[in-house]
Design an enzyme around this catalytic site. Structure first.
Site, PDB file in Angstrom:
ATOM      1  N   ALA A   2      31.052  46.965  22.825  1.00 40.05           N
ATOM      2  CA  ALA A   2      30.900  46.728  21.377  1.00 40.05           C
ATOM      3  C   ALA A   2      29.516  46.147  21.095  1.00 40.05           C
ATOM      4  O   ALA A   2      29.357  45.205  20.331  1.00 40.05           O
ATOM      5  CB  ALA A   2      32.001  45.795  20.846  1.00 40.05           C
ATOM      6  N   LYS A   9      22.481  54.357  24.931  1.00 41.89           N
ATOM      7  CA  LYS A   9      21.442  54.775  23.973  1.00 41.89           C
ATOM      8  C   LYS A   9      20.890  53.562  23.246  1.00 41.89           C
ATOM      9  O   LYS A   9      21.568  52.537  23.080  1.00 41.89           O
ATOM     10  CB  LYS A   9      21.974  55.783  22.954  1.00 41.89           C
ATOM     11  CG  LYS A   9      23.124  55.304  22.045  1.00 41.89           C
ATOM     12  CD  LYS A   9      22.708  54.586  20.767  1.00 41.89           C
ATOM     13  CE  LYS A   9      23.885  54.113  19.938  1.00 41.89           C
ATOM     14  NZ  LYS A   9      23.559  53.153  18.907  1.00 41.89           N
ATOM     15  N   ASP A  15      28.624  59.021  18.374  1.00 46.50           N
ATOM     16  CA  ASP A  15      27.560  58.937  19.390  1.00 46.50           C
ATOM     17  C   ASP A  15      27.860  59.766  20.639  1.00 46.50           C
ATOM     18  O   ASP A  15      27.007  59.857  21.540  1.00 46.50           O
ATOM     19  CB  ASP A  15      27.367  57.474  19.835  1.00 46.50           C
ATOM     20  CG  ASP A  15      26.735  56.621  18.751  1.00 46.50           C
ATOM     21  OD1 ASP A  15      26.040  57.180  17.875  1.00 46.50           O
ATOM     22  OD2 ASP A  15      26.936  55.393  18.789  1.00 46.50           O
ATOM     23  N   GLY A  19      31.267  52.901  24.834  1.00 40.42           N
ATOM     24  CA  GLY A  19      32.517  53.675  24.767  1.00 40.42           C
ATOM     25  C   GLY A  19      32.233  55.162  24.666  1.00 40.42           C
ATOM     26  O   GLY A  19      32.925  55.991  25.278  1.00 40.42           O
TER      27      GLY A  19
END
Ligand code: C5P
Length: 307
Positions: free
Chosen positions: A108, A12, A153, A114
């Site tokens: 990250a 995203k 998320d 993730g």
């Protein structure tokens, strides 16, 4: 029988990321416009030997090795946590599983890498438990409710497309697609930024604005208009922690990006271009300088089973 279940989920970018002051629950209320990109994590799942537990293998050929090596393969991995939580929700013992993750989303990096893994795992587990244990498949709303317990998320990575995210980002209101495709260059940093650290820096800077109505985005009529409406309240915090990022933004806009901006909590810089060819040309320039530049387009579908 060892059936292979394949699933994937998108990265995203936040076209808009408005962030309010820290709330009592330890999270910041947000008003976010999410866009899913066709940069996908691929996950495969097979039953492991009885008693073998959960094994996770992570690989990828488009990201620096430092990214791949920084992903935990034990109980700290969000995919591991997803397997445990999903089985718990169905009142079943955690199955023995072999999981393979093909990473394409910077680690990250502020692009929900993730969370995409967790979303793909939710979809894969939904199918696995149905096939192996005869459980009823859960709906996307039910998967999103489990996903929200894993990370803010994760629900968006399940839905994909374009959506408004409120609450701590986990309450998803899907929007109509943009009237045009968008093309992106993603400039990843060798080193990641921790999301809590960026939010903490945001608190230190203490500069929160008000929340706007994001429904109007479905009507933008040009890439230039879209670029002019992009904002990220976390960008000053990411710049403060990694001052070199602002130079990358300036450089990308100098090289022809309609708009370049920190993606989510960063440090990946997401640069919007008028065309795929232009994004790819600029990526070639950055790669020749030793930088990590990926290209992607949006919008893209949410987490799904792949054949
Ligand atoms: O939800 P997620 O696990 O991705 O959040 C990681 C951390 O980021 C949280 O523990 C919190 O410190 C911070 N965060 C926040 N406000 C949000 C989302 C995340 O402060 N809306």
């Amino acid at each position: 029988m060892n059936r292979i279940i394949r699933a994937s989920a998108p990265a995203k970018v936040n076209l808009v990321f408005e962030v309010g002051p820290l709330a009592d629950d330890g999270y910041h209320p947000v008003n976010s416009l999410f866009l899913a990109l066709d940069l996908r994590e691929d996950l495969t799942l097979v039953a492991g030997e009885p008693g073998s537990g959960i094994s996770i293998y992570v690989h990828g050929d488009t990201l620096p090795e430092s990214h791949i090596n920084s992903v935990p393969t034990d109980h700290h991995n969000l995919v591991y946590k997803t397997a445990i939580l999903f089985a718990q929700k169905l009142n079943k013992p955690t199955p023995d599983l072999q999981i393979d993750i093909h990473k394409r989303i910077p680690v990250a990096g502020g692009m929900a890498g993730g969370s995409a893994d967790a979303a793909a795992m939710l979809v894969a587990m939904n199918e696995f438990m149905h096939q192996e244990h005869g459980t009823t498949r859960l709906s996307i709303e039910e998967l999103a409710a489990i996903g929200a317990e894993l990370g803010s998320d994760v629900p968006f990575c399940l839905y994909g497309g374009m959506a408004i995210g409120t609450g701590r980002g986990q309450i998803i209101q899907p929007l109509d697609a943009l009237p045009m495709e968008t093309h992106w260059l993603l400039c990843a940093s060798g080193k990641g930024l921790s999301t809590p650290t960026v939010f903490h820096e945001f608190d230190e800077i203490g500069n929160h604005g008000s929340f706007s109505d994001l429904n109007s985005f479905a009507q933008v009529s040009s890439i230039a208009e879209l670029g002019s409406k992009m904002t990220n309240d976390l960008e000053p915090a990411a710049f403060s922690l990694m001052p070199a990022l602002s130079d990358v933004v300036t450089r990308l806009e100098g090289l022809g990006a309609v708009r370049a901006m920190v993606s989510g909590s960063g440090p990946t810089i997401a640069a919007l271009f008028e065309s795929k060819a232009k994004a790819e040309d600029v990526a070639t320039v950055l790669i020749s300088e030793g930088l990590v530049a990926l290209t992607a387009s949006g919008l893209a579908a949410g987490a799904r089973l792949d054949s």
